[in-house]
Design a protein around this motif. Structure first.
Motif, short mmCIF file in Angstrom:
data_model
loop_
_atom_site.label_atom_id
_atom_site.label_comp_id
_atom_site.label_asym_id
_atom_site.label_seq_id
_atom_site.Cartn_x
_atom_site.Cartn_y
_atom_site.Cartn_z
N UNK A 9 -8.58 33.92 -40.60
CA UNK A 9 -8.67 34.66 -39.35
C UNK A 9 -9.92 34.30 -38.58
N UNK A 10 -10.88 33.63 -39.22
CA UNK A 10 -12.05 33.10 -38.53
C UNK A 10 -11.86 31.60 -38.32
N UNK A 11 -12.15 31.12 -37.16
CA UNK A 11 -11.92 29.71 -36.87
C UNK A 11 -12.90 28.77 -37.53
N UNK A 12 -14.00 29.32 -38.04
CA UNK A 12 -15.02 28.50 -38.69
C UNK A 12 -15.81 29.38 -39.64
N UNK A 13 -16.64 28.74 -40.44
CA UNK A 13 -17.53 29.46 -41.34
C UNK A 13 -18.67 30.10 -40.53
N UNK A 14 -19.11 31.31 -40.88
CA UNK A 14 -20.27 31.91 -40.20
C UNK A 14 -21.51 31.05 -40.38
N UNK A 15 -22.41 31.13 -39.40
CA UNK A 15 -23.68 30.41 -39.48
C UNK A 15 -24.58 31.04 -40.53
N UNK A 16 -25.13 30.24 -41.40
CA UNK A 16 -25.94 30.78 -42.48
C UNK A 16 -27.24 31.39 -41.99
N UNK A 17 -27.78 30.88 -40.88
CA UNK A 17 -29.07 31.36 -40.43
C UNK A 17 -28.95 32.43 -39.34
N UNK A 18 -27.76 32.93 -39.08
CA UNK A 18 -27.60 33.97 -38.06
C UNK A 18 -28.24 35.27 -38.53
N UNK A 19 -28.88 35.96 -37.61
CA UNK A 19 -29.50 37.25 -37.95
C UNK A 19 -28.51 38.41 -37.82
N UNK A 20 -27.47 38.21 -37.04
CA UNK A 20 -26.46 39.25 -36.83
C UNK A 20 -25.12 38.58 -36.55
N UNK A 21 -24.10 38.97 -37.26
CA UNK A 21 -22.76 38.47 -37.01
C UNK A 21 -22.01 39.47 -36.13
N UNK A 22 -21.41 38.96 -35.06
CA UNK A 22 -20.62 39.79 -34.17
C UNK A 22 -19.16 39.38 -34.29
N UNK A 23 -18.38 40.19 -34.98
CA UNK A 23 -16.96 39.94 -35.16
C UNK A 23 -16.22 40.51 -33.94
N UNK A 24 -15.38 39.69 -33.31
CA UNK A 24 -14.73 40.06 -32.05
C UNK A 24 -13.22 40.10 -32.23
N UNK A 25 -12.60 41.18 -31.79
CA UNK A 25 -11.18 41.42 -31.98
C UNK A 25 -10.47 41.45 -30.63
#
Length: 268
Positions: A9-25
């Motif tokens: 459901x995610x088009x790519x792997x999350x960035x490892x160095x991100x400080x905050x992940x924003x999941x968008x629906x």
């Protein structure tokens, strides 16, 4: 619906160095591409992660959901490892607002890591009048015209039955998801003790023909902390009037990054 997703459901792997992940629906009838330009408008350190439901765009070969409870269960299972890894927030637009909220409620019931904040746009709280029509109220021609009227479809589609044969079944199944919100495990808005310990920021379009700002404001009955903002534009205000909308969302995310306990910025 029982299906094994061929594509995440995610088009790519999350960035490892991100400080905050924003999941968008995304909204009913839409897809993850609705959020394709967001990363360039949000603060550094925010990793924008659009969530793609099956049956559209990169997942068009997969069976679609028709039930809100099944959507929330499937997303909860797939996203749980990512949601538990570090700080996250979510934005849901129209149908996506209900999905994001129900997923968060399920996470809290199960003891998962809660979001830093939840952002909901263009959707009436379930206690208010429905935002979207029932799935079978309109025939195809009427439904297509309705989509054009509230900005969800270009008028050029009205003369293209081949395109509508692809689009409208997706939309009808998504409307079935919206109509089944009572199966998604939402809290009772009349029970103060059931309010979720979260901060929600809701957005309504000042010219939205589908949902009134007071219906969006009713999300405050479900949570302990709530803020409501009316922005210029109609039902799709992030596209119709992006500057005012991102003028509110971007600072809100920046405040999360600056909050005590937020992960430090990566070295420059």
């Amino acid at each position: 619906m029982t299906t094994t997703a061929a594509v995440s459901c995610l088009g790519r792997e999350p960035l490892e160095d991100a400080r905050l992940r924003l999941f968008c629906f995304h909204h009913a009838g839409g897809g993850a591409s609705f959020f394709s330009s967001w990363a360039g408008r949000l603060p550094p350190g925010v990793d924008v992660l659009p969530v793609q439901l099956p049956g559209r765009e990169a997942r068009y070969r997969e069976p679609r959901f028709q039930d809100a409870g099944e959507v929330v269960g499937a997303l909860g299972r797939e996203l749980a490892p990512r949601l538990d890894e570090g700080p996250w927030a979510a934005y849901g637009h129209s149908m996506g607002a209900m999905v994001a909220f129900a997923l968060t409620a399920a996470r809290l019931r199960e003891g998962g890591r809660p979001p830093e904040a939840l952002f909901l746009g263009a959707y009436a709280a379930p206690v208010a009048a429905p935002t979207l029509p029932p799935p079978d109220r309109y025939d195809d021609r009427e439904l297509a015209r309705l989509l054009v009227d509230f900005g969800g479809l270009s008028p050029q589609f009205l003369g293209r039955d081949d395109w509508l044969r692809v689009l409208l079944p997706i939309l009808r199944d998504d409307l079935r998801i919206c109509a089944s919100h009572h199966r998604a495990g939402l809290p009772d808005p009349d029970d103060e003790w059931a309010r979720l310990p979260l901060h929600v920021e809701a957005f309504a379009g000042a010219d939205d023909p589908l949902v009134r700002p007071d219906a969006v404001r009713a999300w405050g009955r479900y949570v302990h902390s709530f803020r409501m903002t009316t922005v210029p534009g109609g039902h799709f205000f992030p596209r119709q009037a992006p500057d005012p909308f991102f003028g509110h969302l971007s600072p809100a995310l920046a405040r999360l990054l600056a909050a005590p306990g937020a992960p430090p910025a990566a070295p420059g």
